[in-house]
Design an enzyme around this catalytic site. Structure first.
Site, PDB file in Angstrom:
ATOM      1  N   THR A   6       7.123  84.510 -28.723  1.00  0.00           N
ATOM      2  CA  THR A   6       7.386  85.005 -27.366  1.00  0.00           C
ATOM      3  C   THR A   6       8.203  83.984 -26.599  1.00  0.00           C
ATOM      4  O   THR A   6       8.161  82.792 -26.905  1.00  0.00           O
ATOM      5  CB  THR A   6       6.060  85.284 -26.601  1.00  0.00           C
ATOM      6  OG1 THR A   6       6.361  85.775 -25.286  1.00  0.00           O
ATOM      7  CG2 THR A   6       5.203  84.040 -26.451  1.00  0.00           C
ATOM      8  N   GLU A  32      14.698  93.988 -28.604  1.00  0.00           N
ATOM      9  CA  GLU A  32      13.712  94.901 -28.011  1.00  0.00           C
ATOM     10  C   GLU A  32      14.415  96.227 -27.837  1.00  0.00           C
ATOM     11  O   GLU A  32      15.167  96.425 -26.889  1.00  0.00           O
ATOM     12  CB  GLU A  32      13.203  94.351 -26.678  1.00  0.00           C
ATOM     13  CG  GLU A  32      12.294  93.166 -26.879  1.00  0.00           C
ATOM     14  CD  GLU A  32      11.350  92.913 -25.704  1.00  0.00           C
ATOM     15  OE1 GLU A  32      11.098  93.831 -24.903  1.00  0.00           O
ATOM     16  OE2 GLU A  32      10.868  91.778 -25.612  1.00  0.00           O
ATOM     17  N   ASP A  61       4.147  93.317 -26.690  1.00  0.00           N
ATOM     18  CA  ASP A  61       5.035  94.064 -25.815  1.00  0.00           C
ATOM     19  C   ASP A  61       4.165  94.779 -24.785  1.00  0.00           C
ATOM     20  O   ASP A  61       3.125  95.330 -25.121  1.00  0.00           O
ATOM     21  CB  ASP A  61       5.861  95.069 -26.614  1.00  0.00           C
ATOM     22  CG  ASP A  61       7.084  95.478 -25.822  1.00  0.00           C
ATOM     23  OD1 ASP A  61       7.845  94.585 -25.418  1.00  0.00           O
ATOM     24  OD2 ASP A  61       7.269  96.682 -25.572  1.00  0.00           O
ATOM     25  N   LYS A 158      -8.071  86.958 -14.666  1.00  0.00           N
ATOM     26  CA  LYS A 158      -7.101  87.996 -15.044  1.00  0.00           C
ATOM     27  C   LYS A 158      -7.415  88.511 -16.445  1.00  0.00           C
ATOM     28  O   LYS A 158      -7.420  89.717 -16.694  1.00  0.00           O
ATOM     29  CB  LYS A 158      -5.672  87.448 -14.970  1.00  0.00           C
ATOM     30  CG  LYS A 158      -4.631  88.463 -15.423  1.00  0.00           C
ATOM     31  CD  LYS A 158      -3.196  87.968 -15.363  1.00  0.00           C
ATOM     32  CE  LYS A 158      -2.268  88.976 -16.026  1.00  0.00           C
ATOM     33  NZ  LYS A 158      -0.860  88.554 -16.085  1.00  0.00           N
ATOM     34  N   HIS A 163      -4.910  94.121 -19.577  1.00  0.00           N
ATOM     35  CA  HIS A 163      -4.390  94.755 -20.786  1.00  0.00           C
ATOM     36  C   HIS A 163      -4.235  93.729 -21.918  1.00  0.00           C
ATOM     37  O   HIS A 163      -4.661  93.951 -23.036  1.00  0.00           O
ATOM     38  CB  HIS A 163      -3.061  95.414 -20.436  1.00  0.00           C
ATOM     39  CG  HIS A 163      -2.065  94.538 -19.708  1.00  0.00           C
ATOM     40  ND1 HIS A 163      -2.421  93.729 -18.653  1.00  0.00           N
ATOM     41  CD2 HIS A 163      -0.745  94.292 -19.919  1.00  0.00           C
ATOM     42  CE1 HIS A 163      -1.353  93.067 -18.227  1.00  0.00           C
ATOM     43  NE2 HIS A 163      -0.328  93.381 -18.982  1.00  0.00           N
TER      44      HIS A 163
END
Ligand code: IMP
Length: 180
Positions: A6, A32, A61, A158, A163
């Site tokens: 990343t 991407e 992603d 967080k 997610h």
């Protein structure tokens, strides 16, 4: 030891807090593609990287899906953030009562085969920009179950909602199972 491929240091710090010191950040550019789902984007990225990276690695992603906009910006989240930022999102939703949104994260792990882990975080778009931590849409996203934006939380907080916290935990569990 395993690579998290990343270019985003924030993502790396979040995931490292969950998976632990066994991962190392490595920046290897990969395409991407413009696809309709995060899963397709991640799968394409892995197939590109698997011949270029030695050993096991993973990518991630993610995107922000706003209900009243039928899921926009979704797979376009990075581009939209660069183009209009959080101010632009607030402007689009000005006067809108339905502020429901969800973040999605697809963790793509490769160990000779592709494994995808999807994490979802439901929430709402705030009425103003709040907080200095994090990155991207953090200052305008309030996760369900809290009144603060992600940008008003420390990473551990967080992670508990996010997610990415969820998809990283799924990957961690998978790795632990594999070790046994
Ligand atoms: P990508 O996963 O790097 O393709 O980009 C996803 C984009 O969605 C990022 O550039 C951010 O703008 C946004 N995004 C994804 N996850 C988060 C998050 O946890 N907080 C804030 N913005 C996020």
């Amino acid at each position: 030891m395993m690579y998290f491929i990343t270019g985003n240091r924030h993502k790396y710090e979040e995931v490292k807090k969950i998976i632990g010191p066994g991962i190392t950040m490595r920046t290897v550019p990969y395409p991407e593609i413009q696809a309709e789902t995060l899963e397709e984007v991640a799968t394409y990225g892995i197939n590109y990287l698997k011949d270029r990276v030695d050993g096991a690695f993973f990518i991630e992603d993610s995107g922000l899906f706003i209900e009243v906009l039928n899921g926009f910006p979704g797979v376009f989240s990075a581009y939209v953030f660069r183009a209009i930022g959080n101010e632009g999102i607030l402007k689009i939703l000005q006067g809108e009562e339905n502020r429901k949104a969800r973040f999605m994260s697809v963790m793509g792990y490769y160990d000779g085969e592709i494994h995808l882990f999807t994490g979802v975080c439901e929430g709402t778009i705030a009425h103003e920009i709040r907080g200095k931590r994090g990155f991207g849409y953090d200052p305008v996203f309030i996760p369900k179950g809290d009144n603060r934006t992600f940008a008003e939380m420390v990473t551990e907080e967080k992670n508990r909602y996010s997610h990415r916290g969820k998809s990283a935990l799924m990957l961690k569990k998978y790795l632990e199972e594999k070790e046994r």
